[in-house]
Design a protein around this motif. Structure first.
Motif, mmCIF file in Angstrom:
data_model
loop_
_atom_site.group_PDB
_atom_site.id
_atom_site.type_symbol
_atom_site.label_atom_id
_atom_site.label_comp_id
_atom_site.label_asym_id
_atom_site.label_seq_id
_atom_site.Cartn_x
_atom_site.Cartn_y
_atom_site.Cartn_z
ATOM 1 N N VAL A 164 48.311 36.418 49.539
ATOM 2 C CA VAL A 164 48.174 37.873 49.493
ATOM 3 C C VAL A 164 46.713 38.196 49.208
ATOM 4 O O VAL A 164 46.132 37.655 48.262
ATOM 5 N N SER A 165 46.115 39.051 50.017
ATOM 6 C CA SER A 165 44.715 39.434 49.845
ATOM 7 C C SER A 165 44.610 40.922 49.558
ATOM 8 O O SER A 165 45.265 41.738 50.217
ATOM 9 N N LEU A 166 43.787 41.256 48.563
ATOM 10 C CA LEU A 166 43.496 42.646 48.225
ATOM 11 C C LEU A 166 42.013 42.885 48.481
ATOM 12 O O LEU A 166 41.160 42.353 47.762
ATOM 13 N N LEU A 167 41.706 43.670 49.511
ATOM 14 C CA LEU A 167 40.332 44.005 49.856
ATOM 15 C C LEU A 167 40.104 45.460 49.448
ATOM 16 O O LEU A 167 40.616 46.382 50.082
ATOM 17 N N VAL A 168 39.344 45.656 48.392
ATOM 18 C CA VAL A 168 39.201 46.979 47.791
ATOM 19 C C VAL A 168 37.781 47.483 48.029
ATOM 20 O O VAL A 168 36.802 46.874 47.560
ATOM 21 N N GLY A 169 37.664 48.578 48.754
ATOM 22 C CA GLY A 169 36.364 49.098 49.152
ATOM 23 C C GLY A 169 35.602 49.744 48.006
ATOM 24 O O GLY A 169 36.127 49.983 46.909
ATOM 25 N N ASP A 170 34.337 50.052 48.268
ATOM 26 C CA ASP A 170 33.468 50.673 47.258
ATOM 27 C C ASP A 170 34.078 51.979 46.753
ATOM 28 O O ASP A 170 34.516 52.833 47.541
ATOM 29 N N GLY A 171 34.101 52.128 45.434
ATOM 30 C CA GLY A 171 34.586 53.362 44.837
ATOM 31 C C GLY A 171 36.076 53.592 44.926
ATOM 32 O O GLY A 171 36.565 54.647 44.524
ATOM 33 N N ALA A 172 36.836 52.614 45.425
ATOM 34 C CA ALA A 172 38.279 52.778 45.589
ATOM 35 C C ALA A 172 39.011 52.512 44.270
ATOM 36 O O ALA A 172 38.445 51.948 43.320
ATOM 37 N N ASN A 173 40.275 52.918 44.238
ATOM 38 C CA ASN A 173 41.111 52.747 43.054
ATOM 39 C C ASN A 173 42.459 52.187 43.495
ATOM 40 O O ASN A 173 43.176 52.824 44.267
ATOM 41 N N GLY A 193 44.427 36.840 46.162
ATOM 42 C CA GLY A 193 42.971 36.839 46.147
ATOM 43 C C GLY A 193 42.431 38.255 46.257
ATOM 44 O O GLY A 193 42.804 39.003 47.170
ATOM 45 N N MET A 194 41.551 38.627 45.325
ATOM 46 C CA MET A 194 41.011 39.986 45.286
ATOM 47 C C MET A 194 39.513 39.988 45.541
ATOM 48 O O MET A 194 38.790 39.154 44.998
ATOM 49 N N ARG A 195 39.065 40.932 46.346
ATOM 50 C CA ARG A 195 37.635 41.193 46.524
ATOM 51 C C ARG A 195 37.412 42.663 46.187
ATOM 52 O O ARG A 195 37.958 43.547 46.841
ATOM 53 N N ILE A 196 36.598 42.912 45.150
ATOM 54 C CA ILE A 196 36.466 44.244 44.550
ATOM 55 C C ILE A 196 35.100 44.822 44.876
ATOM 56 O O ILE A 196 34.064 44.225 44.562
ATOM 57 N N GLY A 197 35.093 45.986 45.492
ATOM 58 C CA GLY A 197 33.858 46.610 45.926
ATOM 59 C C GLY A 197 33.059 47.233 44.789
ATOM 60 O O GLY A 197 33.497 47.294 43.632
ATOM 61 N N ARG A 198 31.903 47.720 45.131
ATOM 62 C CA ARG A 198 31.005 48.358 44.169
ATOM 63 C C ARG A 198 31.689 49.571 43.519
ATOM 64 O O ARG A 198 32.236 50.432 44.203
ATOM 65 N N ASP A 199 31.687 49.602 42.191
ATOM 66 C CA ASP A 199 32.250 50.709 41.411
ATOM 67 C C ASP A 199 33.733 50.944 41.685
ATOM 68 O O ASP A 199 34.257 52.029 41.384
ATOM 69 N N ALA A 200 34.417 49.965 42.235
ATOM 70 C CA ALA A 200 35.856 50.084 42.461
ATOM 71 C C ALA A 200 36.614 49.721 41.182
ATOM 72 O O ALA A 200 36.108 48.988 40.325
ATOM 73 N N ARG A 201 37.839 50.236 41.089
ATOM 74 C CA ARG A 201 38.683 49.951 39.931
ATOM 75 C C ARG A 201 40.012 49.388 40.419
ATOM 76 O O ARG A 201 40.685 49.996 41.263
#
Length: 393
Positions: A164-173, A193-201
């Motif tokens: 399972v992959s979580l791709l979280v964009g910049d500023g996303a929640n 597996g998580m990839r967390i963008g800039r300022d994302a929560r």
């Protein structure tokens, strides 16, 4: 005169760090040989109970799917090459590498940039054959400045290997809830597996309440500074069950945050829980703050809880880093306090266990799921202290 200031490229500055706690991630199955049980990352897992899942035999079975359709979510299917091209985190062990290689592609759920979902995206996966082997790959992509709550629930009987992959964009929640509510004969090996963008929560809640053997590996990395991650989990392990959660947070960007809090209860002969947490703070990750915690409550004799928190720190320029681990029986002072106020001992024990878990459950943020978890905890407690009616009658 023009003055040019060189801005360091943080992404290029991040180097591969070899560690026995987290093998180097790779999509190449050859980089993940069949374990023999002596490896650090496999030494707690009873390999004999995996029924050949790590051999990589092809599967012709599938899980049963159901999902709602909130406005703003699109679903599509990708082949394996296209899924990898999205930038999903690479597999960290043989099960996750097999899931990608053998699943025959991935299911992608997309939340468009700037979209705030009005209701949770709920996905139900179920199996109906305990002898069937299923490989699966699911990707959730949350666009920049979007917001979503996702619930992924597993039920039924099967031998399941998942990625399972979580791709979280910049500023996303993102609020992600994973429920392992399997039947007692299921074996589940999974990687989130998580990839967390800039300022994302990102906040994740994992609950493992069923299955014969469940082994989940959660990894997180950051795509820019300012990202925040909270990981919460609970597990209730009965006689003969093996429940294993392994966490790896890679602080590969400066000014990032992480908090991990997992809690488990064990009851019955040979109930075995494993929690291994690891936080890597790289040289470039200045100004980060992290804390990981694991608490285990042993309800009966014959249980075993292994809890191993780790910190790997490569820079001293951080705000804070710490970890804690506790394993014990009921708090005698809490029981004495409740009994001194006329509460019977069994009911007092019930209240203590509910209090132990409620701080995690209330973070789910989905009332229906919270009620389901509270009911599941109550059902588990009936094995030890009986039903509430029997206690109060």
């Amino acid at each position: 005169m023009t003055v040019t200031t060189a801005v360091p490229n943080v992404a290029e500055a991040v180097e591969t760090v070899a560690s026995h706690l987290h093998p180097v991630a790779s999509f190449d199955l050859a980089d993940h040989p069949v374990p023999n049980g002596r490896e650090e990352v496999w030494r707690f897992t009873p390999l004999r109970r995996l029924h050949g899942l790590l051999d990589g035999l092809p599967s012709q079975a599938h899980l049963n799917w159901s999902a709602n359709s909130p406005a703003g979510v699109t679903r599509s299917e990708l082949d394996t090459a296209a899924a990898i091209a999205l930038g999903v985190p690479a597999p960290v062990d043989r099960p996750s590498a097999l899931a990608v290689a053998q699943a025959g592609g991935a299911v992608l759920f997309d939340v468009a940039p700037g979209v705030e979902l009005d209701e949770p995206l709920v996905i139900e996966l179920s199996g109906d054959d305990p002898t069937a082997t299923v490989y699966g790959q699911v990707i959730f992509r949350i666009g920049a400045n979007a917001g979503a709550t996702i619930v992924l629930r597993h039920t039924g009987s099967v031998r399941y290997v998942s990625s399972v992959s979580l791709l979280v964009g910049d500023g996303a929640n993102l609020n992600f809830v994973g429920l392992q509510d399997w039947a007692a004969d299921t074996v589940h090996l999974g990687h989130i597996g998580m990839r967390i963008g800039r300022d994302a929560r990102v906040r994740t809640v994992a609950a493992s309440l069923g299955g014969d053997l469940v082994r989940l590996v959660e990894t997180a990395e950051y795509d820019g500074p300012g990202g925040e991650l909270e990981q919460f989990g609970l597990y209730f392990v009965d006689a003969g069950q093996h429940i294993e959660h392994r966490m790896f947070v890679d602080h590969n960007q400066p000014s990032t945050r992480s908090k991990v809090d997992y809690r488990g209860a064990l009851q019955g002969q040979d109930a075995h829980s494993v929690w291994v947490g690891d936080v890597l703070i790289r040289k470039v990750a200045e100004g980060i703050n992290t804390y990981e915690s694991n608490k285990n409550l042993v309800l009966t004799d014959g249980c075993r809880a292994d809890s191993v928190p780790n910190l790997e720190i490569e820079t001293g320029q951080i705000e804070g880093a710490g970890h804690s681990s506790t394993t014990g029986r009921f708090d005698d002072e809490q029981l004495f306090y409740l009994r001194s106020r006329g509460i019977p001992e069994d009911e007092a024990r019930r209240l203590v266990v509910h209090g132990f878990f409620v701080d995690i459950i209330r973070r789910v943020g989905v009332p229906e799921v919270e009620q389901r978890l509270l009911a599941a905890v109550e059902k588990e407690l009936e094995l030890v202290v009986g039903t509430p009616e029997a206690v109060t009658s």
